[in-house]
Design a protein around this motif. Structure first.
Motif, mmCIF file in Angstrom:
data_model
loop_
_atom_site.group_PDB
_atom_site.id
_atom_site.type_symbol
_atom_site.label_atom_id
_atom_site.label_comp_id
_atom_site.label_asym_id
_atom_site.label_seq_id
_atom_site.Cartn_x
_atom_site.Cartn_y
_atom_site.Cartn_z
ATOM 1 N N ILE A 1 -8.422 22.497 4.738
ATOM 2 C CA ILE A 1 -8.727 21.366 5.615
ATOM 3 C C ILE A 1 -9.371 20.286 4.752
ATOM 4 O O ILE A 1 -10.370 20.536 4.069
ATOM 5 C CB ILE A 1 -9.655 21.766 6.774
ATOM 6 C CG1 ILE A 1 -8.926 22.745 7.705
ATOM 7 C CG2 ILE A 1 -10.094 20.515 7.556
ATOM 8 C CD1 ILE A 1 -9.729 23.194 8.903
ATOM 9 N N LEU A 2 -8.777 19.096 4.787
ATOM 10 C CA LEU A 2 -9.223 17.978 3.979
ATOM 11 C C LEU A 2 -9.675 16.839 4.892
ATOM 12 O O LEU A 2 -9.121 16.645 5.977
ATOM 13 C CB LEU A 2 -8.097 17.482 3.068
ATOM 14 C CG LEU A 2 -7.292 18.548 2.303
ATOM 15 C CD1 LEU A 2 -6.195 17.888 1.479
ATOM 16 C CD2 LEU A 2 -8.211 19.376 1.419
ATOM 17 N N CYS A 3 -10.659 16.086 4.432
ATOM 18 C CA CYS A 3 -11.152 14.975 5.251
ATOM 19 C C CYS A 3 -11.749 13.922 4.326
ATOM 20 O O CYS A 3 -12.776 14.159 3.691
ATOM 21 C CB CYS A 3 -12.198 15.464 6.252
ATOM 22 S SG CYS A 3 -12.819 14.179 7.360
ATOM 23 N N GLY B 1 -10.786 32.959 3.561
ATOM 24 C CA GLY B 1 -10.646 32.485 2.188
ATOM 25 C C GLY B 1 -10.207 31.032 2.090
ATOM 26 O O GLY B 1 -10.086 30.493 0.988
ATOM 27 N N GLY B 2 -9.983 30.391 3.236
ATOM 28 C CA GLY B 2 -9.546 28.994 3.242
ATOM 29 C C GLY B 2 -10.633 28.055 2.755
ATOM 30 O O GLY B 2 -11.830 28.376 2.763
ATOM 31 N N ILE B 3 -10.216 26.879 2.316
ATOM 32 C CA ILE B 3 -11.129 25.916 1.692
ATOM 33 C C ILE B 3 -11.173 24.617 2.476
ATOM 34 O O ILE B 3 -10.145 24.119 2.934
ATOM 35 C CB ILE B 3 -10.705 25.639 0.235
ATOM 36 C CG1 ILE B 3 -10.978 26.879 -0.634
ATOM 37 C CG2 ILE B 3 -11.416 24.422 -0.343
ATOM 38 C CD1 ILE B 3 -10.469 26.760 -2.054
ATOM 39 N N VAL B 4 -12.383 24.073 2.632
ATOM 40 C CA VAL B 4 -12.580 22.753 3.219
ATOM 41 C C VAL B 4 -13.106 21.821 2.141
ATOM 42 O O VAL B 4 -13.915 22.225 1.293
ATOM 43 C CB VAL B 4 -13.580 22.815 4.405
ATOM 44 C CG1 VAL B 4 -14.965 23.266 3.954
ATOM 45 C CG2 VAL B 4 -13.671 21.461 5.108
ATOM 46 N N LEU C 1 1.133 26.198 0.772
ATOM 47 C CA LEU C 1 -0.055 26.219 1.628
ATOM 48 C C LEU C 1 0.144 25.389 2.890
ATOM 49 O O LEU C 1 0.948 24.461 2.930
ATOM 50 C CB LEU C 1 -1.276 25.691 0.864
ATOM 51 C CG LEU C 1 -1.771 26.504 -0.327
ATOM 52 C CD1 LEU C 1 -3.026 25.863 -0.922
ATOM 53 C CD2 LEU C 1 -2.044 27.946 0.055
ATOM 54 N N SER C 2 -0.629 25.719 3.914
ATOM 55 C CA SER C 2 -0.682 24.911 5.140
ATOM 56 C C SER C 2 -1.975 24.102 5.104
ATOM 57 O O SER C 2 -3.056 24.651 4.872
ATOM 58 C CB SER C 2 -0.649 25.810 6.376
ATOM 59 O OG SER C 2 -1.697 26.760 6.348
ATOM 60 N N VAL C 3 -1.853 22.793 5.331
ATOM 61 C CA VAL C 3 -2.967 21.860 5.143
ATOM 62 C C VAL C 3 -3.180 21.038 6.405
ATOM 63 O O VAL C 3 -2.218 20.568 7.024
ATOM 64 C CB VAL C 3 -2.682 20.916 3.951
ATOM 65 C CG1 VAL C 3 -3.812 19.893 3.796
ATOM 66 C CG2 VAL C 3 -2.489 21.705 2.666
ATOM 67 N N LEU C 4 -4.436 20.849 6.766
ATOM 68 C CA LEU C 4 -4.811 19.930 7.843
ATOM 69 C C LEU C 4 -5.583 18.777 7.222
ATOM 70 O O LEU C 4 -6.559 18.989 6.498
ATOM 71 C CB LEU C 4 -5.686 20.640 8.884
ATOM 72 C CG LEU C 4 -6.268 19.758 9.999
ATOM 73 C CD1 LEU C 4 -5.154 19.186 10.870
ATOM 74 C CD2 LEU C 4 -7.268 20.534 10.848
#
Length: 280
Positions: A120-122, A146-149, A49-52
């Protein structure tokens, strides 16, 4: 619900300076490792996966994510503070992690490619956004269908800070840090207004301990110094002193044998972007 927090043009500089000063001791805070673990759990990470990671700080969340997604995946980690990123770079080097790109900058103004990320995580940074609703809409745009935050925000109660926020509210001062996403309903509305489907709001007890009264009263100075509470720090000195004295009176009235029980609950919010792209 407020669209955004009240903007302070000096907030970014205050935030960077504050976390520069805290960089060497930040990882000693017991709550941050717990939050990173819970966010990772809800983000449903998997290899490739690609993650920010927004507001990566010392990189705890980014490093954990990098290990889970493996070399086939990638992490982009952004933070305002150069000193926090120095710590993050060091830790990534110590663990020989090569799938992380660290960027010093403002996540609210940086230009990133639409549809570039799966997750995307914060952690501990959403409430520092000057325009949190706009930030969520931007994150939605950056996510693939379908991406998840997954992010956190103070829940109820939020330790001694709840008393500070309630006291300030009695003087007409709303502190978004404490009230932006403190209930499940507010979290749902934030997500839905930004184009996300709410997957879950997990109320996590981060800390519960008995404090002596002097330590509880000392939370005031720590909170006012934090950039998230900048609305208090900007008040006229007499107004701030009235709020402080009322806070102290409330704490003393609530104490038993000169002790106070502090419970800190964080809401961990997980949303998903629609898997179906709407063609306009």
């Amino acid at each position: 619900m407020h669209e955004d927090t009240e903007y302070n043009p000096n907030l970014k500089g205050l935030t960077a300076d504050y976390f520069d000063r805290r960089s060497e001791t930040y990882d000693q805070d017991a709550i941050h490792p717990k939050l990173a673990f819970v966010i990772i759990k809800h983000a449903r990470l998997e290899p490739g996966l690609s993650v920010l990671d927004v507001g990566t700080g010392t990189g705890r969340l980014a490093l954990h994510a990098a290990k889970l997604i493996g070399n086939e995946g990638s992490v982009v980690a952004i933070d305002l503070s150069s000193e926090m990123l120095t710590q993050a770079h060091f830790k990534a080097g110590m663990e020989s992690l090569t799938n992380i790109q660290f960027i010093q900058g403002d996540a609210e103004s940086i230009e990133l490619e639409d549809g570039a990320f799966d997750r995307i995580l914060c952690s501990s940074a959403f409430i520092l956004m000057s325009k949190p609703q706009k930030a969520l809409k931007t994150w939605n745009r950056w996510l693939k269908p379908g991406g998840i935050v997954s992010f956190d925000a103070p829940g109820e109660p939020f330790g001694i800070n709840t008393v500070i926020a309630e006291t300030a509210a009695g003087h007409g001062i709303e502190l978004p840090y404490a009230t932006l996403a403190n209930t499940t309903d507010k979290c749902r509305k934030l997500l839905e207004a930004s184009g996300f489907e709410m997957l879950e709001v997990s109320q996590e007890l981060m800390q519960e301990h008995v404090m002596n009264l002097d330590d509880a009263l000392a939370v005031w100075d720590k909170s006012v110094a934090h950039p998230a509470w900048h609305k208090l720090a900007q008040l006229p000195a007499k107004t701030l002193e009235r709020i402080r004295l009322e806070f102290e009176a409330r704490m003393k009235a609530a104490s038993t044998d000169s002790t106070v029980t502090s419970r800190i609950v964080m809401n961990v919010v997980t949303g998903q972007k629609s898997a179906v792209q709407v063609v306009k």
